[in-house]
Write a protein that holds these residues in place. Structure first.
Motif, PDB file in Angstrom:
ATOM      1  N   LYS A  23      54.164  41.186  40.999  1.00 54.34           N
ATOM      2  CA  LYS A  23      53.229  41.559  40.622  1.00 54.34           C
ATOM      3  C   LYS A  23      52.695  42.702  40.660  1.00 54.34           C
ATOM      4  N   THR A  24      53.252  43.725  41.455  1.00 52.10           N
ATOM      5  CA  THR A  24      53.062  45.185  41.988  1.00 52.10           C
ATOM      6  C   THR A  24      53.516  45.516  40.604  1.00 52.10           C
ATOM      7  N   ARG A  27      52.495  45.518  37.031  1.00 49.87           N
ATOM      8  CA  ARG A  27      51.345  46.353  37.751  1.00 49.87           C
ATOM      9  C   ARG A  27      51.910  47.677  36.811  1.00 49.87           C
TER      10      ARG A  27
ATOM     11  N   LYS B  90      46.827  42.227  30.033  1.00 49.84           N
ATOM     12  CA  LYS B  90      47.214  41.866  31.451  1.00 49.84           C
ATOM     13  C   LYS B  90      46.279  40.581  31.133  1.00 49.84           C
ATOM     14  N   ASP B  91      45.534  40.314  30.785  1.00 52.37           N
ATOM     15  CA  ASP B  91      44.518  39.187  30.570  1.00 52.37           C
ATOM     16  C   ASP B  91      45.209  38.147  29.995  1.00 52.37           C
ATOM     17  N   ALA B  94      48.186  36.261  31.642  1.00 50.73           N
ATOM     18  CA  ALA B  94      47.246  35.074  32.447  1.00 50.73           C
ATOM     19  C   ALA B  94      46.944  33.885  32.247  1.00 50.73           C
ATOM     20  N   GLY B 177      36.584  39.274  40.765  1.00 54.58           N
ATOM     21  CA  GLY B 177      37.742  38.786  40.617  1.00 54.58           C
ATOM     22  C   GLY B 177      37.900  39.322  39.086  1.00 54.58           C
ATOM     23  N   ASP B 178      39.486  40.338  38.792  1.00 53.97           N
ATOM     24  CA  ASP B 178      40.113  40.121  38.024  1.00 53.97           C
ATOM     25  C   ASP B 178      40.795  38.833  37.642  1.00 53.97           C
ATOM     26  N   GLU B 180      42.956  38.606  35.972  1.00 48.58           N
ATOM     27  CA  GLU B 180      45.161  39.094  36.660  1.00 48.58           C
ATOM     28  C   GLU B 180      45.725  38.101  37.276  1.00 48.58           C
ATOM     29  N   TYR B 181      44.309  38.164  38.480  1.00 50.77           N
ATOM     30  CA  TYR B 181      44.684  37.708  39.569  1.00 50.77           C
ATOM     31  C   TYR B 181      44.172  36.621  40.007  1.00 50.77           C
ATOM     32  N   ASP B 183      44.591  32.507  40.295  1.00 53.30           N
ATOM     33  CA  ASP B 183      45.716  31.332  39.809  1.00 53.30           C
ATOM     34  C   ASP B 183      45.535  31.058  38.640  1.00 53.30           C
TER      35      ASP B 183
END
Lengths: 198, 198
Positions: A23-24, A27, B90-91, B94, B177-178, B180-181, B183
């Motif tokens: 993940k990092t 980013r 990034k979205d 996801a 929450g973003d 991309e993170y 679940d």
């Protein structure tokens, strides 16, 4: 997925850095791709290669340097009869920041670790023994961890000789901690309160 | 201190990455200098520059890609009358990982943020309005944050027209929450339970 193959490819490189997971790394890769300018990225890439190419180990003490002999060993302002033995270059930097020590260093390049198969032969110890002529004190500054203790005990045993004071950095070093992350005050105290062993 | 000028110089570059402070940057720099091979470092440096040079925004949807039109917009297997609006690439990644959505995307490049001086004009919104011919549904998938809400309300207002369903990704997205993170299961539910607004 194919839409981000170039992010995946770059992430793989970032994942090699210590403590960097998937993940990092992603980013970082997105930041490179989206936010940084091409000039910034090119300067970054150039510095990576320059650093790697220029860096070597000081032929006297073993610390990282871009010269044959590091500036500490080459300096005429340092006390030449005192050697502090540390695990790696980061430890030298941490000690230097205290302005509390003006002798020389010896960088082992690691600690003895039977579990990881790291024996004294794998470390920069031979060259320490060869530096001891004219030295009055060796300060062993390994961390308070099992490997740090093992290494210190081993060193104490092999460098012991008449007229040489062998001391251990002592007071204040928290158990289990890496020297590089210890605050400067604690390090100062640890240097001042070193315990003479013989 | 001069002993580690080359580490300092390299650290400065790492400090530009998101969430990387001085200590972490130094750790990365030492890792480069001490642990990685010159081949690894050169490959890393090359990939940085290649990524940055190749990357552009898809001329249709705005997501990051190394082609003129991204593979999603260019694909003949995607549902062409559905557009999901997201903040950034990034979205998209996801959402793609859920395998729950097969339409097109539109990447805004940010969210409306009065406090940061980001207005609709700064975002990729004009081109969204131009894509709406023949579109049956626009799914707004901005996060449940003040800026995400503001952006969603603004978009709902300007793209509203007869025959176009405007929905909001909904159920399950945790507040603050973003995307991309989040679940994958939560994201799947959020897509399934989207709420139709008109």
């Amino acid at each position: 997925m194919s839409e981000i193959k170039f992010i995946d490819k770059l992430s793989k490189h970032f994942e090699k850095l210590p403590g960097v997971g998937k993940k990092t790394a992603e980013r970082y890769a997105y930041h490179i791709a989206e936010k940084m300018t091409i000039d910034e990225v090119e300067a970054f890439a150039k510095e990576l290669v320059t650093t790697k190419k220029d860096v070597k180990h000081c032929k006297v003490c073993g610390m990282l340097t871009d010269q044959e002999t590091c500036p500490i060993c080459a300096s005429s302002y340092r006390t030449k009869d005192q050697i502090m033995v540390v695990r790696d270059t980061k430890d030298v930097i941490a000690i230097e920041k205290t302005n509390q020590y003006n002798g020389l260093y010896h960088v082992l390049g690691g600690l003895i670790s039977p579990l990881d198969g790291i024996s004294p032969d794998d470390l920069n110890i031979d060259s320490l023994e060869k530096r001891l002529d004219g030295i009055k004190e060796v300060i062993i500054a390994t961390s308070f961890t099992p490997n740090g203790e093992t290494t210190a005990l081993y060193l104490e045993k092999i460098i012991k000789k008449d007229g040489l004071v062998v001391s251990r950095i002592g007071y204040g070093l928290p158990a289990g901690g890496d020297i590089e992350y210890v605050d400067e005050l604690t390090l100062r105290r640890a240097i001042d309160a070193r315990k003479i062993n013989n």
